[in-house]
Design a protein around this motif. Structure first.
Motif, short mmCIF file in Angstrom:
data_model
loop_
_atom_site.label_atom_id
_atom_site.label_comp_id
_atom_site.label_asym_id
_atom_site.label_seq_id
_atom_site.Cartn_x
_atom_site.Cartn_y
_atom_site.Cartn_z
N GLN A 13 0.83 -1.20 0.00
CA GLN A 13 0.00 0.00 0.00
C GLN A 13 0.87 1.26 0.00
OE1 GLN A 13 -3.23 -0.45 -0.50
NE2 GLN A 13 -2.78 -2.63 -0.43
N GLY A 14 1.97 1.22 0.74
CA GLY A 14 2.84 2.38 0.81
C GLY A 14 3.51 2.69 -0.52
N LEU A 15 3.85 1.65 -1.28
CA LEU A 15 4.48 1.86 -2.58
C LEU A 15 3.55 2.61 -3.54
CD1 LEU A 15 6.38 -1.51 -3.10
CD2 LEU A 15 7.41 0.77 -3.06
N ARG A 16 2.26 2.40 -3.40
CA ARG A 16 1.32 3.13 -4.25
C ARG A 16 1.43 4.64 -4.03
NH1 ARG A 16 -4.15 -0.66 -3.54
NH2 ARG A 16 -3.32 -2.47 -4.68
N ILE A 17 1.63 5.04 -2.78
CA ILE A 17 1.76 6.47 -2.47
C ILE A 17 3.13 6.97 -2.93
CG2 ILE A 17 1.70 8.18 -0.64
CD1 ILE A 17 0.01 6.26 1.00
N ALA A 46 13.86 -0.35 -5.15
CA ALA A 46 14.25 1.06 -5.25
C ALA A 46 14.46 1.67 -3.87
CB ALA A 46 13.19 1.84 -6.02
N ILE A 47 13.65 1.23 -2.90
CA ILE A 47 13.85 1.70 -1.53
C ILE A 47 15.12 1.09 -0.96
CG2 ILE A 47 12.92 1.70 0.81
CD1 ILE A 47 10.11 1.57 -0.40
N ALA A 48 15.28 -0.21 -1.12
CA ALA A 48 16.40 -0.92 -0.50
C ALA A 48 17.75 -0.43 -1.02
CB ALA A 48 16.26 -2.42 -0.73
N TRP A 49 17.84 -0.15 -2.32
CA TRP A 49 19.13 0.16 -2.93
C TRP A 49 19.36 1.63 -3.21
CZ3 TRP A 49 22.73 -3.41 -2.75
CH2 TRP A 49 22.34 -4.75 -2.66
N THR A 104 12.07 6.74 -11.43
CA THR A 104 10.88 7.17 -12.16
C THR A 104 9.62 6.84 -11.37
OG1 THR A 104 12.02 6.71 -14.25
CG2 THR A 104 9.62 7.01 -14.33
N PRO A 105 8.91 7.87 -10.87
CA PRO A 105 7.64 7.60 -10.18
C PRO A 105 6.70 6.82 -11.09
CG PRO A 105 8.31 9.88 -9.84
CD PRO A 105 9.23 9.31 -10.88
N ASN A 150 4.83 6.01 -5.35
CA ASN A 150 4.84 6.16 -6.80
C ASN A 150 4.05 7.36 -7.29
OD1 ASN A 150 6.33 4.07 -8.47
ND2 ASN A 150 5.40 2.77 -6.90
N ASN A 151 3.36 8.00 -6.39
CA ASN A 151 2.71 9.28 -6.68
C ASN A 151 2.99 10.18 -5.48
OD1 ASN A 151 1.13 11.30 -7.82
ND2 ASN A 151 -0.77 10.48 -6.98
N PRO A 152 4.27 10.55 -5.28
CA PRO A 152 4.70 11.14 -4.01
C PRO A 152 4.00 12.45 -3.67
CG PRO A 152 6.40 11.38 -5.71
CD PRO A 152 5.36 10.48 -6.27
N ARG A 153 3.55 12.51 -2.42
CA ARG A 153 2.85 13.70 -1.93
C ARG A 153 3.74 14.60 -1.10
NH1 ARG A 153 -2.26 10.21 0.53
NH2 ARG A 153 -2.77 9.06 -1.40
N ARG A 154 4.88 14.06 -0.67
CA ARG A 154 5.81 14.84 0.15
C ARG A 154 6.85 15.47 -0.77
NH1 ARG A 154 4.91 13.03 5.46
NH2 ARG A 154 3.63 11.14 5.48
N PRO A 155 6.95 16.80 -0.77
CA PRO A 155 7.88 17.47 -1.69
C PRO A 155 9.32 16.97 -1.56
CG PRO A 155 6.41 19.08 -0.69
CD PRO A 155 6.17 17.78 0.02
N GLY A 156 9.77 16.77 -0.33
CA GLY A 156 11.15 16.31 -0.12
C GLY A 156 11.38 14.93 -0.69
N LEU A 157 10.42 14.04 -0.51
CA LEU A 157 10.55 12.69 -1.06
C LEU A 157 10.52 12.73 -2.58
CD1 LEU A 157 10.72 9.65 -0.71
CD2 LEU A 157 8.22 9.58 -0.43
N ALA A 158 9.67 13.56 -3.15
CA ALA A 158 9.62 13.69 -4.61
C ALA A 158 10.96 14.15 -5.16
CB ALA A 158 8.51 14.66 -5.02
N GLU A 159 11.60 15.10 -4.48
CA GLU A 159 12.90 15.59 -4.93
C GLU A 159 13.99 14.54 -4.75
OE1 GLU A 159 14.10 18.54 -6.46
OE2 GLU A 159 11.97 18.41 -6.95
#
Length: 561
Positions: free
Chosen positions: A243-247, A274-277, A266-267, A249-258
């Motif tokens: 469920q978290g990966l869905r969010i 991608a998280i692990a590495w 690529t979102p 992949n459409n990041p709502r937090r500006p810092g995470l998006a950057e």
């Protein structure tokens, strides 16, 4: 050339393939993950709410909710006391922002990795008391800090502990203690990360408040911390991460998006790997190089401008971390080879090992030599170290046996950190080595390569990849399935990378040519024969904006007649 022991997992019973219309390949992999009936298959593949646990089934949650609500109603000052890794950072933010939904403005405290180390500290707790805090909630720490909790309680500070690390013999005298290891190990929540435990507490706190609908907005943080902490992606963790990966992949937090942008990800196509590495190591870089508050501020930033600035700073710290890690790894490897890499336990120490990187170096030693590894940053009076281990050796049990030599320690059977007086290094080394000699005597200390299925290369196609992807998210406890193809024809092979570190293969299967890559296998190029038995997993190569299925090599050996 071939260090690993290949183990092709047994074929599922014949009747398993007739109970459902799922593809046989999928049934075999499910069977390999200890899922044996259609009633188990469907919830695992769906990874939906059925894998979620009622938070009140966790011991200590009811007491914690009562104490926290009392603090909220009476206007007490509350602090959230976190940890400096990605799990602790995300857990701190989950609880801090969650408490804000209930009207609180918690003080955030994350200790400095180098100055303080993991866990609760008298000085930090005294500082919080001086700021008027009467309730501190720990995340991802505290379970072993009996003395610190006792003194805080004497000074009027209640502590609610949320943690997931190994339990000590006696629990601290906290107002409440939430740790899944206190509970039935068969519960879906049994292997939650620190951020998962924090999320379950928040879930309980929001029950009946009308704010339960806010909970899904925290799942990006839960997925980040859970994957980065390498806990098994099974049961409830599987649901939380999917469920978290869905969010993410459409990041709502500006810092995470950057951060995603700077990592060249690529979102829309981000997975647990991608998280692990990529994302996890970047979030961890702040605590390793300076202070973890940089990553906390990044994830909590609300403006794109601030997110961009913080992400750039974190990216620079991560580059520096990579350079220092490679230097430390090179020295550690040379030290191991000079002292004997065939020892049952690898011990590396020196004054020039950065304390924020010893865990990474220990992990790399385990990967290469498949032995428990301890890396110590030696100080004049006190030293700190980190250890990583293999399934055959419980490192936290080894440290528990030597608790009299240690100032503090904590962790899991596979990973631990510790601090001790420098004069105790020699006796600790000897004790750990004696224990390793005893427990690992007669063990085949080569890594075991588990193979899910044998499949002729000619039968490999795009639907094969799609079938395997139904098992995602992959990670600890649910690894990407390994495939064995025997007598694969090598049409071409060459090294790649700046120093020829990697191996590139072109495999011919009838009219189809498959690209394969073996990372860090460049030194094996001379051992490639015209026909090889090859173990690999399937992944997508998105180079140049186009998606192409590629074989990622685990191991190979010359085919025999």
């Amino acid at each position: 050339m071939n260090r690993a022991r290949w183990h092709l997992l047994p074929t599922a019973p014949e009747e398993s393939f007739h109970r459902t219309d799922l593809p046989p390949l999928l049934i075999q992999i499910l069977h390999n993950r200890n899922l044996f009936t259609p009633s188990q298959y469907e919830p695992f593949l769906a990874a939906d709410e059925r894998l979620s646990t009622d938070p009140f089934r966790l011991s200590g949650v009811s007491q914690a909710v009562l104490r926290i609500h009392r603090a909220l109603l009476s206007g007490e000052r509350i602090a959230v006391y976190g940890d400096f890794d990605a799990d602790g950072i995300t857990a701190t933010l989950v609880l801090t922002q969650g408490l804000a939904l209930l009207g609180a403005s918690p003080i955030v405290y994350i200790p400095h990795r180098l100055d303080e180390g993991h866990g609760l500290h008298h000085g930090a707790l005294a500082k919080l008391i001086g700021q008027g805090v009467s309730l501190a909630i720990t995340v991802d720490c505290g379970i072993g800090d009996i003395e610190e909790v006792s003194r805080a309680r004497e000074n009027g500070l209640d502590i609610v502990i949320t943690d997931h690390h190994t339990l000590p013999q006696n629990l601290p005298p906290a107002a409440a203690t939430i740790n899944p290891k206190q509970d039935d190990p068969t519960l879906p929540s049994a292997q939650l990360a620190g951020v998962g435990v924090a999320y379950k507490l928040l879930q309980a706190l929001l029950t009946g408040t009308g704010k339960e609908g806010e909970l899904p907005g925290f799942l990006d943080l839960v997925a980040l911390g859970t994957v980065a902490d390498m806990v098994p992606l099974v049961e409830e963790n599987r649901y939380l991460v999917k469920q978290g990966l869905r969010i993410i992949n459409n990041p709502r937090r500006p810092g995470l998006a950057e951060l995603i942008r700077l990592a060249n990800l690529t979102p829309g196509s981000l997975d647990a790997e991608a998280i692990a590495w990529s994302l996890g190591p970047r979030l961890n870089a702040a605590g390793r190089m300076d202070h973890a508050m940089l990553s906390y501020d990044l994830l909590s930033s609300e403006s794109l401008e601030q997110g961009r600035e913080l992400a750039q700073r974190l990216e620079e710290q991560n580059r520096e971390r990579q350079v220092l890690t490679n230097d430390a790894w090179t020295r550690a490897r040379e030290q191991v080879l000079a002292s004997g890499a065939d020892a049952p336990l690898l011990w590396v120490e020196g004054e020039d090992y950065p304390l924020g990187l010893v865990g990474i170096v220990a992990g790399r030693l385990v990967e290469e030599f498949h032995r428990p590894a301890v890396v110590v940053g030696r100080g004049e009076e006190a030293s700190r170290g980190s250890a990583r281990s293999i399934p055959e050796f419980d490192i936290i049990a080894a440290f528990t046996e030597n608790a009299h030599l240690l100032s503090r320690f904590g962790g899991h059977p596979a990973a631990a950190g510790f601090t001790l007086p420098t004069p105790n290094l020699a006796p600790l080394f000897q004790s750990l080595m004696d224990r390793a000699n005893l427990e690992l005597s007669g063990c085949d200390l080569r890594p075991e390569l588990l193979i899910d299925v044998e499949l002729p290369l000619e039968e490999l196609d795009a639907p094969t990849f799609a079938t395997i992807q139904r098992m995602a998210p992959f990670g600890q406890g649910n690894p990407t399935p390994n495939i064995l193809s025997s007598r694969a024809r090598v049409a071409d092979h060459r090294t790649m990378g700046n120093n020829g570190d990697h191996l590139r293969l072109k495999l011919q299967a009838g009219d189809i040519a498959w690209d394969a890559v073996g990372f860090n296998m460049g030194h094996l190029a001379d051992t490639v024969t015209p026909d090889i038995d090859i173990v690999y997993y399937l992944g997508l190569d998105t180079w140049g904006g186009q998606e192409k299925i590629k074989l990622y090599v685990r191991d190979f050996r010359p085919s025999t007649p």
